[in-house]
Design a protein around this motif. Sequence first.
Motif, PDB file in Angstrom:
ATOM      1  N   ASP A 120       0.845  -1.197   0.000  1.00 20.86           N
ATOM      2  CA  ASP A 120       0.000   0.000   0.000  1.00 20.86           C
ATOM      3  C   ASP A 120       0.880   1.247   0.000  1.00 20.86           C
ATOM      4  O   ASP A 120       2.112   1.157  -0.071  1.00 20.86           O
ATOM      5  CB  ASP A 120      -0.996  -0.006   1.165  1.00 20.86           C
ATOM      6  N   ILE A 150      -0.529  -5.850   1.866  1.00 20.78           N
ATOM      7  CA  ILE A 150      -1.955  -6.117   2.051  1.00 20.78           C
ATOM      8  C   ILE A 150      -2.334  -7.351   1.237  1.00 20.78           C
ATOM      9  O   ILE A 150      -2.139  -7.387   0.023  1.00 20.78           O
ATOM     10  CB  ILE A 150      -2.811  -4.916   1.561  1.00 20.78           C
ATOM     11  N   LEU A 164      -5.347  -9.268  -0.102  1.00 18.38           N
ATOM     12  CA  LEU A 164      -6.780  -9.016  -0.321  1.00 18.38           C
ATOM     13  C   LEU A 164      -7.673 -10.100   0.263  1.00 18.38           C
ATOM     14  O   LEU A 164      -8.721  -9.797   0.826  1.00 18.38           O
ATOM     15  CB  LEU A 164      -7.071  -8.829  -1.813  1.00 18.38           C
ATOM     16  N   VAL A 167     -12.831  -3.093  -4.935  1.00 16.76           N
ATOM     17  CA  VAL A 167     -11.507  -2.925  -5.528  1.00 16.76           C
ATOM     18  C   VAL A 167     -11.696  -2.139  -6.811  1.00 16.76           C
ATOM     19  O   VAL A 167     -12.363  -2.614  -7.731  1.00 16.76           O
ATOM     20  CB  VAL A 167     -10.841  -4.285  -5.831  1.00 16.76           C
ATOM     21  N   LYS A 193     -14.563  -2.695   2.919  1.00 11.55           N
ATOM     22  CA  LYS A 193     -13.156  -2.330   2.726  1.00 11.55           C
ATOM     23  C   LYS A 193     -13.005  -1.820   1.298  1.00 11.55           C
ATOM     24  O   LYS A 193     -13.558  -2.400   0.358  1.00 11.55           O
ATOM     25  CB  LYS A 193     -12.233  -3.538   2.910  1.00 11.55           C
ATOM     26  N   PHE A 223     -10.234  -0.549  -1.724  1.00 13.54           N
ATOM     27  CA  PHE A 223      -8.856  -0.537  -2.206  1.00 13.54           C
ATOM     28  C   PHE A 223      -8.828   0.033  -3.615  1.00 13.54           C
ATOM     29  O   PHE A 223      -9.609  -0.384  -4.467  1.00 13.54           O
ATOM     30  CB  PHE A 223      -8.262  -1.956  -2.248  1.00 13.54           C
ATOM     31  N   ILE A 281      -6.343   0.430  -6.953  1.00 15.10           N
ATOM     32  CA  ILE A 281      -5.146  -0.211  -7.501  1.00 15.10           C
ATOM     33  C   ILE A 281      -4.771   0.442  -8.830  1.00 15.10           C
ATOM     34  O   ILE A 281      -5.623   0.632  -9.705  1.00 15.10           O
ATOM     35  CB  ILE A 281      -5.360  -1.723  -7.733  1.00 15.10           C
ATOM     36  N   HIS A 288       1.784   6.644  -4.890  1.00 19.99           N
ATOM     37  CA  HIS A 288       0.533   6.482  -4.136  1.00 19.99           C
ATOM     38  C   HIS A 288       0.562   7.296  -2.854  1.00 19.99           C
ATOM     39  O   HIS A 288      -0.446   7.875  -2.456  1.00 19.99           O
ATOM     40  CB  HIS A 288       0.294   5.013  -3.799  1.00 19.99           C
ATOM     41  N   TYR A 315      -8.546   5.393   2.645  1.00 13.87           N
ATOM     42  CA  TYR A 315      -8.506   3.992   2.223  1.00 13.87           C
ATOM     43  C   TYR A 315      -7.141   3.685   1.613  1.00 13.87           C
ATOM     44  O   TYR A 315      -6.317   4.571   1.384  1.00 13.87           O
ATOM     45  CB  TYR A 315      -9.652   3.672   1.246  1.00 13.87           C
ATOM     46  N   ARG A 316      -6.868   2.420   1.385  1.00 11.92           N
ATOM     47  CA  ARG A 316      -5.561   1.965   0.918  1.00 11.92           C
ATOM     48  C   ARG A 316      -5.465   2.007  -0.614  1.00 11.92           C
ATOM     49  O   ARG A 316      -6.366   1.552  -1.310  1.00 11.92           O
ATOM     50  CB  ARG A 316      -5.292   0.527   1.359  1.00 11.92           C
ATOM     51  N   LEU A 330      -3.129   0.447  -3.564  1.00 14.01           N
ATOM     52  CA  LEU A 330      -2.200  -0.662  -3.720  1.00 14.01           C
ATOM     53  C   LEU A 330      -1.406  -0.498  -5.010  1.00 14.01           C
ATOM     54  O   LEU A 330      -1.961  -0.162  -6.062  1.00 14.01           O
ATOM     55  CB  LEU A 330      -2.944  -1.989  -3.711  1.00 14.01           C
TER      56      LEU A 330
END
Length: 154
Positions: free
Chosen positions: A16, A22, A24, A34, A65, A67, A69, A77, A88-89, A91
């Motif tokens: 991340d 992380i 998934l 996602v 959650k 994510f 990407i 990032h 939020y993350r 990736l």
Amino acid sequence: MELSIGDELPDITLADQDGAWIKLRDFANQPVVVFFYPKDNTPVCNIEACEFEAHYNDLKNAGVKVFGISKDSVSSHKKFATRFHLEYRLLSDVKGEAEQKFGVGRKLFGLLQNRVTFIFGKGGKLIHTIHAQFNGRRHVDETLSVLNIETGSH
């Protein structure tokens, strides 16, 4: 080939924006969103990222959650997340591993990643996919609708 409804959340581990790894699949016991986006700090990506942030508390309160990407680096990032205060993350898929496992295609002679959002229900099964290359806002609106989440902001 792109994931189909009913497919499992792919087993992939990515770094991340803080360099934390992380996995998934660790989140398969709750709804997971996602979203794949082409590039940090580009107009439609900025809108999409900020829209997910604007509704992040609604999503988080519903146990979802989130994510994002892209093929951008961890440091890219980090700057992107800091600039827009993203909770939020994000990736980093520098090698394209997640892109391949999710079956996310590319546009413009393979130079531009497709903008695709995958929504997984509890149990890690894909329940909905959103395609809208030039409408970042639609990804968030449709995600909230599919997950039947009431919004407290916007």
